[in-house]
Design a protein around this motif. Structure first.
Motif, PDB file in Angstrom:
ATOM      1  N   PRO A 173       0.799  -1.218   0.000  1.00  0.00           N
ATOM      2  CA  PRO A 173       0.000   0.000   0.000  1.00  0.00           C
ATOM      3  C   PRO A 173       0.836   1.274   0.000  1.00  0.00           C
ATOM      4  CG  PRO A 173      -0.149  -1.124   2.117  1.00  0.00           C
ATOM      5  CD  PRO A 173       0.532  -2.057   1.168  1.00  0.00           C
ATOM      6  N   LEU A 174       2.015   1.251   0.626  1.00  0.00           N
ATOM      7  CA  LEU A 174       2.840   2.451   0.643  1.00  0.00           C
ATOM      8  C   LEU A 174       3.345   2.801  -0.755  1.00  0.00           C
ATOM      9  CD1 LEU A 174       4.952   2.134   3.913  1.00  0.00           C
ATOM     10  CD2 LEU A 174       3.088   3.717   3.431  1.00  0.00           C
ATOM     11  N   SER A 175       3.617   1.794  -1.578  1.00  0.00           N
ATOM     12  CA  SER A 175       4.110   2.068  -2.930  1.00  0.00           C
ATOM     13  C   SER A 175       3.077   2.801  -3.767  1.00  0.00           C
ATOM     14  CB  SER A 175       4.509   0.758  -3.619  1.00  0.00           C
ATOM     15  OG  SER A 175       3.369  -0.055  -3.889  1.00  0.00           O
ATOM     16  N   LEU A 176       1.807   2.609  -3.452  1.00  0.00           N
ATOM     17  CA  LEU A 176       0.737   3.348  -4.130  1.00  0.00           C
ATOM     18  C   LEU A 176       0.448   4.662  -3.418  1.00  0.00           C
ATOM     19  CD1 LEU A 176      -1.496   3.610  -6.234  1.00  0.00           C
ATOM     20  CD2 LEU A 176      -2.946   2.167  -4.789  1.00  0.00           C
ATOM     21  N   ALA A 177       0.479   4.646  -2.099  1.00  0.00           N
ATOM     22  CA  ALA A 177       0.145   5.843  -1.328  1.00  0.00           C
ATOM     23  C   ALA A 177       1.108   6.996  -1.615  1.00  0.00           C
ATOM     24  CB  ALA A 177       0.153   5.527   0.157  1.00  0.00           C
ATOM     25  N   THR A 178       2.378   6.686  -1.873  1.00  0.00           N
ATOM     26  CA  THR A 178       3.338   7.750  -2.153  1.00  0.00           C
ATOM     27  C   THR A 178       3.063   8.435  -3.490  1.00  0.00           C
ATOM     28  OG1 THR A 178       4.912   6.185  -3.138  1.00  0.00           O
ATOM     29  CG2 THR A 178       5.159   6.679  -0.777  1.00  0.00           C
ATOM     30  N   LYS A 179       2.233   7.827  -4.328  1.00  0.00           N
ATOM     31  CA  LYS A 179       1.878   8.424  -5.623  1.00  0.00           C
ATOM     32  C   LYS A 179       0.603   9.256  -5.546  1.00  0.00           C
ATOM     33  CE  LYS A 179       3.694   4.314  -7.972  1.00  0.00           C
ATOM     34  NZ  LYS A 179       3.340   3.124  -8.773  1.00  0.00           N
ATOM     35  N   VAL A 180      -0.134   9.115  -4.427  1.00  0.00           N
ATOM     36  CA  VAL A 180      -1.464   9.720  -4.336  1.00  0.00           C
ATOM     37  C   VAL A 180      -1.634  10.570  -3.086  1.00  0.00           C
ATOM     38  CG1 VAL A 180      -3.954   9.246  -4.252  1.00  0.00           C
ATOM     39  CG2 VAL A 180      -2.458   7.762  -5.582  1.00  0.00           C
ATOM     40  N   LEU A 181      -1.270  10.014  -1.943  1.00  0.00           N
ATOM     41  CA  LEU A 181      -1.678  10.571  -0.663  1.00  0.00           C
ATOM     42  C   LEU A 181      -0.528  11.077   0.202  1.00  0.00           C
ATOM     43  CD1 LEU A 181      -4.355  10.921   0.913  1.00  0.00           C
ATOM     44  CD2 LEU A 181      -3.909   8.693   1.972  1.00  0.00           C
ATOM     45  N   VAL A 182       0.576  10.381   0.191  1.00  0.00           N
ATOM     46  CA  VAL A 182       1.693  10.732   1.079  1.00  0.00           C
ATOM     47  C   VAL A 182       2.527  11.819   0.417  1.00  0.00           C
ATOM     48  CG1 VAL A 182       3.691   9.859   2.339  1.00  0.00           C
ATOM     49  CG2 VAL A 182       1.695   8.403   2.042  1.00  0.00           C
ATOM     50  N   ASP A 183       2.184  13.058   0.712  1.00  0.00           N
ATOM     51  CA  ASP A 183       2.880  14.186   0.115  1.00  0.00           C
ATOM     52  C   ASP A 183       4.041  14.624   1.002  1.00  0.00           C
ATOM     53  OD1 ASP A 183       1.545  15.348   2.215  1.00  0.00           O
ATOM     54  OD2 ASP A 183       0.234  16.591   0.981  1.00  0.00           O
ATOM     55  N   ALA A 184       4.701  15.718   0.617  1.00  0.00           N
ATOM     56  CA  ALA A 184       5.878  16.188   1.348  1.00  0.00           C
ATOM     57  C   ALA A 184       5.547  16.512   2.798  1.00  0.00           C
ATOM     58  CB  ALA A 184       6.461  17.412   0.650  1.00  0.00           C
ATOM     59  N   GLU A 185       4.390  17.103   3.028  1.00  0.00           N
ATOM     60  CA  GLU A 185       3.998  17.457   4.388  1.00  0.00           C
ATOM     61  C   GLU A 185       3.809  16.216   5.256  1.00  0.00           C
ATOM     62  OE1 GLU A 185       0.403  19.861   6.708  1.00  0.00           O
ATOM     63  OE2 GLU A 185       0.522  19.868   4.529  1.00  0.00           O
ATOM     64  N   MET A 186       3.168  15.191   4.716  1.00  0.00           N
ATOM     65  CA  MET A 186       2.954  13.971   5.488  1.00  0.00           C
ATOM     66  C   MET A 186       4.274  13.261   5.747  1.00  0.00           C
ATOM     67  SD  MET A 186       0.268  10.775   4.867  1.00  0.00           S
ATOM     68  CE  MET A 186      -1.172  11.830   4.666  1.00  0.00           C
ATOM     69  N   ARG A 187       5.196  13.299   4.787  1.00  0.00           N
ATOM     70  CA  ARG A 187       6.492  12.656   4.986  1.00  0.00           C
ATOM     71  C   ARG A 187       7.289  13.314   6.108  1.00  0.00           C
ATOM     72  NH1 ARG A 187       6.407  12.690  -0.648  1.00  0.00           N
ATOM     73  NH2 ARG A 187       8.062  14.264  -0.807  1.00  0.00           N
ATOM     74  N   LEU A 206      12.382  -6.848  -5.029  1.00  0.00           N
ATOM     75  CA  LEU A 206      11.311  -5.900  -4.727  1.00  0.00           C
ATOM     76  C   LEU A 206      11.233  -4.804  -5.793  1.00  0.00           C
ATOM     77  CD1 LEU A 206      11.523  -5.456  -0.846  1.00  0.00           C
ATOM     78  CD2 LEU A 206      10.456  -7.259  -2.204  1.00  0.00           C
ATOM     79  N   LYS A 207      12.375  -4.336  -6.222  1.00  0.00           N
ATOM     80  CA  LYS A 207      12.380  -3.295  -7.263  1.00  0.00           C
ATOM     81  C   LYS A 207      11.777  -3.825  -8.569  1.00  0.00           C
ATOM     82  CE  LYS A 207      15.255   0.220  -9.414  1.00  0.00           C
ATOM     83  NZ  LYS A 207      16.595   0.859  -9.462  1.00  0.00           N
ATOM     84  N   LYS A 208      12.059  -5.088  -8.886  1.00  0.00           N
ATOM     85  CA  LYS A 208      11.499  -5.673 -10.110  1.00  0.00           C
ATOM     86  C   LYS A 208       9.978  -5.703 -10.052  1.00  0.00           C
ATOM     87  CE  LYS A 208      11.567  -9.851 -12.962  1.00  0.00           C
ATOM     88  NZ  LYS A 208      12.157 -11.214 -13.140  1.00  0.00           N
ATOM     89  N   ALA A 209       9.437  -6.002  -8.890  1.00  0.00           N
ATOM     90  CA  ALA A 209       7.985  -6.124  -8.752  1.00  0.00           C
ATOM     91  C   ALA A 209       7.285  -4.775  -8.613  1.00  0.00           C
ATOM     92  CB  ALA A 209       7.649  -7.001  -7.555  1.00  0.00           C
ATOM     93  N   PHE A 210       7.907  -3.842  -7.880  1.00  0.00           N
ATOM     94  CA  PHE A 210       7.236  -2.580  -7.557  1.00  0.00           C
ATOM     95  C   PHE A 210       7.704  -1.396  -8.399  1.00  0.00           C
ATOM     96  CE2 PHE A 210       6.591  -5.043  -3.669  1.00  0.00           C
ATOM     97  CZ  PHE A 210       5.275  -4.760  -3.377  1.00  0.00           C
ATOM     98  N   GLY A 211       8.864  -1.487  -9.010  1.00  0.00           N
ATOM     99  CA  GLY A 211       9.379  -0.370  -9.787  1.00  0.00           C
ATOM    100  C   GLY A 211      10.012   0.696  -8.918  1.00  0.00           C
ATOM    101  N   GLU A 212      10.189   1.877  -9.489  1.00  0.00           N
ATOM    102  CA  GLU A 212      10.823   2.981  -8.789  1.00  0.00           C
ATOM    103  C   GLU A 212       9.868   3.612  -7.777  1.00  0.00           C
ATOM    104  OE1 GLU A 212      13.923   3.929  -9.102  1.00  0.00           O
ATOM    105  OE2 GLU A 212      14.507   2.726 -10.861  1.00  0.00           O
ATOM    106  N   LEU A 213      10.448   4.147  -6.715  1.00  0.00           N
ATOM    107  CA  LEU A 213       9.661   4.869  -5.720  1.00  0.00           C
ATOM    108  C   LEU A 213       9.281   6.241  -6.280  1.00  0.00           C
ATOM    109  CD1 LEU A 213       8.570   5.069  -2.793  1.00  0.00           C
ATOM    110  CD2 LEU A 213      10.790   6.061  -2.165  1.00  0.00           C
ATOM    111  N   VAL A 214       8.006   6.555  -6.229  1.00  0.00           N
ATOM    112  CA  VAL A 214       7.500   7.857  -6.682  1.00  0.00           C
ATOM    113  C   VAL A 214       7.064   8.655  -5.453  1.00  0.00           C
ATOM    114  CG1 VAL A 214       5.749   9.054  -8.036  1.00  0.00           C
ATOM    115  CG2 VAL A 214       6.746   6.905  -8.879  1.00  0.00           C
ATOM    116  N   LEU A 215       7.606   9.870  -5.314  1.00  0.00           N
ATOM    117  CA  LEU A 215       7.279  10.731  -4.179  1.00  0.00           C
ATOM    118  C   LEU A 215       6.647  12.015  -4.696  1.00  0.00           C
ATOM    119  CD1 LEU A 215      10.570  10.319  -2.112  1.00  0.00           C
ATOM    120  CD2 LEU A 215       8.386   9.157  -1.712  1.00  0.00           C
ATOM    121  N   ILE A 216       5.420  12.286  -4.270  1.00  0.00           N
ATOM    122  CA  ILE A 216       4.723  13.496  -4.716  1.00  0.00           C
ATOM    123  C   ILE A 216       4.943  14.623  -3.707  1.00  0.00           C
ATOM    124  CG2 ILE A 216       2.967  12.314  -6.075  1.00  0.00           C
ATOM    125  CD1 ILE A 216       1.094  12.569  -3.628  1.00  0.00           C
ATOM    126  N   GLU A 217       4.873  15.853  -4.177  1.00  0.00           N
ATOM    127  CA  GLU A 217       4.980  17.007  -3.296  1.00  0.00           C
ATOM    128  C   GLU A 217       3.620  17.388  -2.719  1.00  0.00           C
ATOM    129  OE1 GLU A 217       7.814  18.733  -2.253  1.00  0.00           O
ATOM    130  OE2 GLU A 217       8.630  16.861  -3.067  1.00  0.00           O
TER     131      GLU A 217
END
Length: 222
Positions: A173-187, A206-217
């Protein structure tokens, strides 16, 4: 790798990514069914005969004799079916209980509060409701802070000093949440989590299955 089974699901499902990562760690060949169409395949009589609720992800063994639904159950079965089972699931009762605790946390505290915002924004299958969105975000942040406390002191893994099922389940769930919900303020409120995620995604399987970490502002809204 020897053929082990296949999964039916739509693209980008983090529940599937968790199982694929565990399969890689265990040296098992698990593939996605290339012909699956959400809302079509899972409504056919053939599919429903194997999986009566029509839910995905759904797992079928290579010989077609074993069928399983529910993402956590599928992931656990794959984790328990290879040479790294003891590492992933724990070699003693206390370790297994701690791993189970975090697996439940991933579903009930992270996944549950992520579902509604994702349906409102990425999938757009329900109307955007800011009050409900903000409540989910607050609940998710509370869970993230709990995770942050567990990672204090530079911990790389949630249970012991090696990767377990707990980490893979939480990563989902965190791999998806960082693309939608977990912004800079929450981090900022959970400073240990970002390093934890980056460390997990340095593990090749893990990288093969999940890909790169995406962090939204800024979090995604309608």
């Amino acid at each position: 790798m020897a053929p082990f089974g296949k999964i039916y699901s739509y693209p980008g499902n983090y529940r599937v990514a968790r199982t694929l990562a565990l399969a890689e760690l265990n040296g098992l060949e698990v593939v996605l069914d290339p012909d699956f169409q959400m809302g079509v395949t899972n409504k056919t009589p053939e599919f429903l005969a194997k999986f009566p609720l029509g839910k995905v992800p759904a797992f079928e063994s290579a010989d077609g004799s074993f069928h399983l639904t529910e993402g956590q159950a599928i992931a656990r079965y794959v984790a328990d079916s290879g040479p790294k089972a003891a590492q992933l699931l724990g070699a003693d009762p206390k370790t297994r209980a701690l791993i189970d605790q975090w697996a439940c946390f991933a579903e009930q505290e992270l996944g549950m509060h992520l579902l509604l915002p994702v349906r409102m924004t990425l999938f757009k299958i329900i109307p955007f409701d800011e009050a409900r969105y903000d409540q989910c975000a607050a609940n998710f942040e509370r869970a993230l802070k709990r995770l942050d406390v567990a990672l204090q002191g530079g911990k790389k893994f949630l249970v012991g000093d090696q990767l377990t099922f707990a980490d893979v389940m939480v990563l989902g769930p965190l791999s998806l949440a960082t693309k939608v919900l977990v912004d800079a303020e929450m981090r900022k409120a959970a400073p240990n989590v970002e390093g934890y995620l980056k460390g997990l995604l340095e593990i090749p399987e893990l990288k093969k299955a999940f890909g790169e970490l995406v962090l939204i502002e800024t979090r995604v809204k309608a």
